[in-house]
Design a protein around this motif. Structure first.
Motif, short mmCIF file in Angstrom:
data_model
loop_
_atom_site.label_atom_id
_atom_site.label_comp_id
_atom_site.label_asym_id
_atom_site.label_seq_id
_atom_site.Cartn_x
_atom_site.Cartn_y
_atom_site.Cartn_z
N SER A 80 0.83 -1.25 -0.07
CA SER A 80 -0.16 -0.11 0.07
C SER A 80 0.88 1.21 -0.17
N ARG A 81 0.32 2.37 -0.35
CA ARG A 81 0.92 3.78 -0.29
C ARG A 81 1.68 3.77 1.23
N LYS A 82 0.90 3.49 2.25
CA LYS A 82 1.19 3.90 3.49
C LYS A 82 2.65 3.20 3.86
N GLU A 83 2.39 1.66 3.42
CA GLU A 83 3.27 0.62 3.72
C GLU A 83 4.74 1.24 3.14
N LEU A 84 4.69 1.63 1.85
CA LEU A 84 5.96 1.95 1.14
C LEU A 84 6.32 3.27 1.87
N GLU A 85 5.52 4.07 1.88
CA GLU A 85 6.15 5.37 2.46
C GLU A 85 7.00 4.93 4.02
N ARG A 86 6.41 4.27 4.73
CA ARG A 86 6.84 3.71 5.89
C ARG A 86 8.29 3.06 5.62
N LYS A 87 8.27 2.12 4.82
CA LYS A 87 9.78 1.40 4.57
C LYS A 87 10.63 2.47 3.97
N LEU A 88 10.36 3.34 3.32
CA LEU A 88 11.40 4.30 2.79
C LEU A 88 11.95 5.17 3.92
N MET A 89 10.89 5.43 5.10
CA MET A 89 11.39 6.41 5.95
C MET A 89 12.06 5.53 6.91
N GLU A 90 11.90 4.35 6.94
CA GLU A 90 13.04 3.65 7.71
C GLU A 90 14.04 3.34 7.21
N ARG A 91 14.39 3.55 6.11
CA ARG A 91 15.62 3.58 5.38
C ARG A 91 16.12 5.18 5.27
#
Length: 212
Positions: A80-91
């Motif tokens: 989902s968009r939210k999952e992707l954004e969260r994974k990017l911010m974790e990086r």
């Protein structure tokens, strides 16, 4: 003496990653960029890079790197968009830039919460889970509620899944004892089915968990 320009001593393709180029700078730094930056900045060996140009080049290279990361994440499994954004911010991707990358992928049709919601509903329905489990997954994965109703239409008839589960657990037993009835009913509830649907399934087998 403070340098106001930096010479690009050597520009060479990476031997390890296709589409990646290595910039050997005058001060010994090594900058990794993509073909996009090579073309956009018209890079060549011996080129003089001003401070502002070098700053923009580094920012563009970092943005390309984050986009590649996002594409790699989506290649592993839908998100989902939210999952992707969260994974990017974790990086360590800033929140604003993670949102911009998500917008870019949405524009390309590679990120679609509506389609993702339908995929999830079909997947868990085919695995024999009920509506509550599917909705729990939609919530857990950050799918906006505006997509839930349409996604739920993608699932199989819960009666079929319940009947299949009861047939597997009870077999030909038409007179299961109270303990077994509670066990299979609790199992169906944990899989996300409503109690009314569970009871309807038991009635179809001519048993009723609520009778004394």
């Amino acid at each position: 003496m403070i340098l106001t320009t930096m010479t690009l001593n050597k520009l060479s393709p990476s031997k390890h990653k296709k589409g990646r180029w290595l910039l050997h700078l005058e001060n010994g730094d090594l900058l990794r960029v993509t073909e996009r930056e090579v073309a956009d900045f018209s890079l060549y060996s011996g080129m003089e890079l001003g401070e502002e140009t070098l700053k923009r080049l580094k920012a563009a290279a970092e943005r390309s790197k984050m986009r590649d990361t996002a594409l790699n994440l989506l290649s592993l499994r839908p998100l989902s968009r939210k999952e992707l954004e969260r994974k990017l911010m974790e990086r360590d991707t800033p929140e604003e830039e993670a949102a911009e990358i998500a917008d870019w992928l949405t524009g390309l049709g590679l990120l679609n919460d509506g389609e993702y919601a339908r995929q999830l509903a079909r997947h868990y329905s085919e695995k024999g889970y009920g509506p509550r489990k599917i909705q729990d997954e939609l919530y857990r994965r950050g799918v906006p509620r505006e997509y839930w109703a349409e996604a739920m239409e993608e699932r199989d008839d819960p009666a079929e899944a319940i009947d299949a589960f009861l047939a597997k657990r009870l077999g030909d037993d038409r007179n299961p004892d109270r303990k077994m009835l509670k066990k299979v009913s609790d199992a169906l509830a944990r899989r996300g089915f409503r109690w009314q649907d569970i009871n309807d399934g038991l009635r179809r087998r001519q048993v009723d968990i609520f009778d004394d």
